[in-house]
Design a protein around this motif. Sequence first.
Motif, PDB file in Angstrom:
ATOM      1  N   LYS A  67      64.182  44.390  33.894  1.00  0.00           N
ATOM      2  CA  LYS A  67      64.501  44.554  32.446  1.00  0.00           C
ATOM      3  C   LYS A  67      63.955  45.666  31.791  1.00  0.00           C
ATOM      4  CE  LYS A  67      64.261  40.878  29.891  1.00  0.00           C
ATOM      5  NZ  LYS A  67      63.925  39.670  29.113  1.00  0.00           N
ATOM      6  N   LEU A  68      62.760  45.866  31.893  1.00  0.00           N
ATOM      7  CA  LEU A  68      62.095  47.115  31.252  1.00  0.00           C
ATOM      8  C   LEU A  68      62.758  48.561  31.816  1.00  0.00           C
ATOM      9  CD1 LEU A  68      60.074  48.799  29.771  1.00  0.00           C
ATOM     10  CD2 LEU A  68      58.221  48.480  31.739  1.00  0.00           C
ATOM     11  N   VAL A  69      62.980  48.572  32.977  1.00  0.00           N
ATOM     12  CA  VAL A  69      63.791  49.875  33.676  1.00  0.00           C
ATOM     13  C   VAL A  69      65.130  49.801  33.050  1.00  0.00           C
ATOM     14  CG1 VAL A  69      64.735  50.616  35.859  1.00  0.00           C
ATOM     15  CG2 VAL A  69      62.557  49.791  36.024  1.00  0.00           C
ATOM     16  N   LYS A  70      65.827  48.719  32.804  1.00  0.00           N
ATOM     17  CA  LYS A  70      67.082  49.047  32.344  1.00  0.00           C
ATOM     18  C   LYS A  70      67.004  49.341  30.800  1.00  0.00           C
ATOM     19  CE  LYS A  70      71.305  48.278  31.163  1.00  0.00           C
ATOM     20  NZ  LYS A  70      72.268  49.163  31.674  1.00  0.00           N
ATOM     21  N   PHE A  71      65.840  49.023  30.073  1.00  0.00           N
ATOM     22  CA  PHE A  71      65.822  49.557  28.419  1.00  0.00           C
ATOM     23  C   PHE A  71      65.388  51.033  28.804  1.00  0.00           C
ATOM     24  CE2 PHE A  71      66.644  45.435  27.235  1.00  0.00           C
ATOM     25  CZ  PHE A  71      66.864  45.238  26.009  1.00  0.00           C
ATOM     26  N   LEU A  72      64.700  51.361  29.698  1.00  0.00           N
ATOM     27  CA  LEU A  72      64.334  52.914  29.954  1.00  0.00           C
ATOM     28  C   LEU A  72      65.461  53.645  29.891  1.00  0.00           C
ATOM     29  CD1 LEU A  72      61.079  53.053  31.915  1.00  0.00           C
ATOM     30  CD2 LEU A  72      61.296  53.992  29.719  1.00  0.00           C
ATOM     31  N   HIS A  73      66.518  53.045  30.792  1.00  0.00           N
ATOM     32  CA  HIS A  73      67.884  53.746  31.017  1.00  0.00           C
ATOM     33  C   HIS A  73      68.644  53.772  29.865  1.00  0.00           C
ATOM     34  CE1 HIS A  73      68.228  54.473  35.513  1.00  0.00           C
ATOM     35  NE2 HIS A  73      67.191  53.675  35.721  1.00  0.00           N
ATOM     36  N   LEU A  74      68.503  52.805  28.984  1.00  0.00           N
ATOM     37  CA  LEU A  74      69.306  52.794  27.877  1.00  0.00           C
ATOM     38  C   LEU A  74      68.808  53.895  26.992  1.00  0.00           C
ATOM     39  CD1 LEU A  74      69.438  48.895  26.832  1.00  0.00           C
ATOM     40  CD2 LEU A  74      71.448  50.681  27.446  1.00  0.00           C
ATOM     41  N   THR A  75      67.438  54.029  26.852  1.00  0.00           N
ATOM     42  CA  THR A  75      67.106  55.171  25.913  1.00  0.00           C
ATOM     43  C   THR A  75      67.263  56.416  26.372  1.00  0.00           C
ATOM     44  OG1 THR A  75      64.991  53.774  25.565  1.00  0.00           O
ATOM     45  CG2 THR A  75      64.680  56.000  25.171  1.00  0.00           C
ATOM     46  N   TYR A  76      66.955  56.815  27.610  1.00  0.00           N
ATOM     47  CA  TYR A  76      67.421  58.178  27.994  1.00  0.00           C
ATOM     48  C   TYR A  76      68.758  58.530  28.276  1.00  0.00           C
ATOM     49  CZ  TYR A  76      62.498  58.927  28.498  1.00  0.00           C
ATOM     50  OH  TYR A  76      61.068  59.078  28.420  1.00  0.00           O
ATOM     51  N   GLU A  77      69.626  57.403  28.617  1.00  0.00           N
ATOM     52  CA  GLU A  77      71.160  57.557  28.761  1.00  0.00           C
ATOM     53  C   GLU A  77      71.516  57.985  27.303  1.00  0.00           C
ATOM     54  OE1 GLU A  77      72.660  53.894  30.036  1.00  0.00           O
ATOM     55  OE2 GLU A  77      72.260  54.492  32.325  1.00  0.00           O
ATOM     56  N   GLU A  78      71.008  57.638  26.036  1.00  0.00           N
ATOM     57  CA  GLU A  78      71.397  57.958  24.808  1.00  0.00           C
ATOM     58  C   GLU A  78      71.071  59.549  24.534  1.00  0.00           C
ATOM     59  OE1 GLU A  78      70.471  56.193  21.084  1.00  0.00           O
ATOM     60  OE2 GLU A  78      70.481  54.275  22.242  1.00  0.00           O
ATOM     61  N   LEU A  79      69.761  60.013  25.170  1.00  0.00           N
ATOM     62  CA  LEU A  79      69.472  61.519  24.781  1.00  0.00           C
ATOM     63  C   LEU A  79      70.080  62.152  25.959  1.00  0.00           C
ATOM     64  CD1 LEU A  79      65.866  60.383  24.158  1.00  0.00           C
ATOM     65  CD2 LEU A  79      67.415  61.133  22.398  1.00  0.00           C
ATOM     66  N   TYR A  80      70.233  61.727  27.121  1.00  0.00           N
ATOM     67  CA  TYR A  80      70.669  62.642  28.157  1.00  0.00           C
ATOM     68  C   TYR A  80      71.709  62.015  29.011  1.00  0.00           C
ATOM     69  CZ  TYR A  80      66.366  65.094  26.729  1.00  0.00           C
ATOM     70  OH  TYR A  80      65.333  65.607  25.813  1.00  0.00           O
ATOM     71  N   PRO A  81      72.802  61.870  28.541  1.00  0.00           N
ATOM     72  CA  PRO A  81      73.841  61.059  29.039  1.00  0.00           C
ATOM     73  C   PRO A  81      74.366  61.720  30.627  1.00  0.00           C
ATOM     74  CG  PRO A  81      74.756  62.123  27.292  1.00  0.00           C
ATOM     75  CD  PRO A  81      73.505  62.467  27.094  1.00  0.00           C
ATOM     76  N   ASP A  82      74.283  62.821  30.913  1.00  0.00           N
ATOM     77  CA  ASP A  82      74.694  63.404  32.089  1.00  0.00           C
ATOM     78  C   ASP A  82      73.518  63.708  33.288  1.00  0.00           C
ATOM     79  OD1 ASP A  82      77.139  63.687  30.855  1.00  0.00           O
ATOM     80  OD2 ASP A  82      76.502  65.701  30.268  1.00  0.00           O
ATOM     81  N   ARG A  83      72.270  63.042  32.975  1.00  0.00           N
ATOM     82  CA  ARG A  83      71.463  63.163  33.711  1.00  0.00           C
ATOM     83  C   ARG A  83      71.183  61.937  34.723  1.00  0.00           C
ATOM     84  NH1 ARG A  83      66.631  66.189  30.616  1.00  0.00           N
ATOM     85  NH2 ARG A  83      67.723  68.344  30.121  1.00  0.00           N
ATOM     86  N   GLU A  84      70.629  62.294  36.026  1.00  0.00           N
ATOM     87  CA  GLU A  84      70.369  61.172  36.836  1.00  0.00           C
ATOM     88  C   GLU A  84      69.126  60.537  36.439  1.00  0.00           C
ATOM     89  OE1 GLU A  84      69.651  58.431  39.643  1.00  0.00           O
ATOM     90  OE2 GLU A  84      71.581  59.467  39.450  1.00  0.00           O
ATOM     91  N   LEU A  85      69.027  59.077  36.361  1.00  0.00           N
ATOM     92  CA  LEU A  85      67.802  58.408  35.708  1.00  0.00           C
ATOM     93  C   LEU A  85      67.117  57.629  37.087  1.00  0.00           C
ATOM     94  CD1 LEU A  85      69.113  57.755  32.453  1.00  0.00           C
ATOM     95  CD2 LEU A  85      67.665  59.591  32.993  1.00  0.00           C
ATOM     96  N   GLY A  86      67.315  57.844  38.030  1.00  0.00           N
ATOM     97  CA  GLY A  86      66.720  56.758  39.112  1.00  0.00           C
ATOM     98  C   GLY A  86      65.267  57.074  39.213  1.00  0.00           C
ATOM     99  N   HIS A  87      64.590  58.119  38.747  1.00  0.00           N
ATOM    100  CA  HIS A  87      63.118  57.957  38.550  1.00  0.00           C
ATOM    101  C   HIS A  87      62.607  57.313  37.784  1.00  0.00           C
ATOM    102  CE1 HIS A  87      64.689  60.597  35.262  1.00  0.00           C
ATOM    103  NE2 HIS A  87      63.439  60.348  34.892  1.00  0.00           N
ATOM    104  N   LEU A  88      63.391  56.616  36.678  1.00  0.00           N
ATOM    105  CA  LEU A  88      62.565  55.698  35.720  1.00  0.00           C
ATOM    106  C   LEU A  88      62.228  54.530  36.313  1.00  0.00           C
ATOM    107  CD1 LEU A  88      65.305  56.220  32.801  1.00  0.00           C
ATOM    108  CD2 LEU A  88      63.001  57.353  33.063  1.00  0.00           C
ATOM    109  N   SER A  89      62.762  54.106  37.475  1.00  0.00           N
ATOM    110  CA  SER A  89      62.281  52.767  38.166  1.00  0.00           C
ATOM    111  C   SER A  89      60.676  52.994  38.821  1.00  0.00           C
ATOM    112  CB  SER A  89      62.986  52.459  39.071  1.00  0.00           C
ATOM    113  OG  SER A  89      63.362  53.199  40.272  1.00  0.00           O
ATOM    114  N   GLN A  90      60.729  54.355  39.139  1.00  0.00           N
ATOM    115  CA  GLN A  90      59.259  54.863  39.621  1.00  0.00           C
ATOM    116  C   GLN A  90      58.232  54.674  38.491  1.00  0.00           C
ATOM    117  OE1 GLN A  90      60.278  58.585  41.629  1.00  0.00           O
ATOM    118  NE2 GLN A  90      61.372  57.667  43.352  1.00  0.00           N
ATOM    119  N   THR A  91      58.787  55.309  37.528  1.00  0.00           N
ATOM    120  CA  THR A  91      57.598  55.362  36.303  1.00  0.00           C
ATOM    121  C   THR A  91      57.240  53.826  36.236  1.00  0.00           C
ATOM    122  OG1 THR A  91      58.764  57.042  35.519  1.00  0.00           O
ATOM    123  CG2 THR A  91      57.297  55.912  33.975  1.00  0.00           C
TER     124      THR A  91
END
Length: 178
Positions: free
Chosen positions: A21-45
């Motif tokens: 769920k934390l990974v999902k909320f990180l995705h929500l955050t960064y998708e708002e700021l950078y909608p065209d970027r790949e965010l797979g690395h957030l799960s590693q964070t």
Amino acid sequence: MSAQLIPGYALRSGSGLDRAKLVKFLHLTYEELYPDRELGHLSQTVEQYFSNQTPLWWIECLKNTPQEQENLPVLPSQYLNPKSPALNPQSVVGCLWLGNAIDQTTGLRHGHIFLLYIAPEHRRQGLGAALVIHAENWARSRGDRQIGLQVFLSNQPAMNLYQKLGYQSHSVWMNKSL
């Protein structure tokens, strides 16, 4: 453990079971700021930094109408924690994830806000400020003398909130594309 934020909302502690769920909320955050970027690395964070030393809290909306319920972030079943029945995943509208940093000028550990997220339709009601104050109290309770965070210059609403709450720039993170 629940703490009242403002009427209609509750703050609840997360656990190690909330990793997805934390990974999902990180995705929500960064998708708002950078909608065209790949965010797979957030799960590693999250995998690298989420631990019992980096507490997590969720904001639950207790007053959702059916129409508001439809507008909440949709969390697929893999992001839900079945062992947290007190936290209704369909009403989770915010997240606060804290951790540690070291002040490179003094060598002292201090609190660090890794993530603060409020769903867009629940912003400008004082929830973000309440989470920052909660973070400050957490840091103060363990003896920290400061708390820090990183905010993108393009996120002007967040910059305004933090400045209003007394946060000041301490350094500038600079980078250059190669």
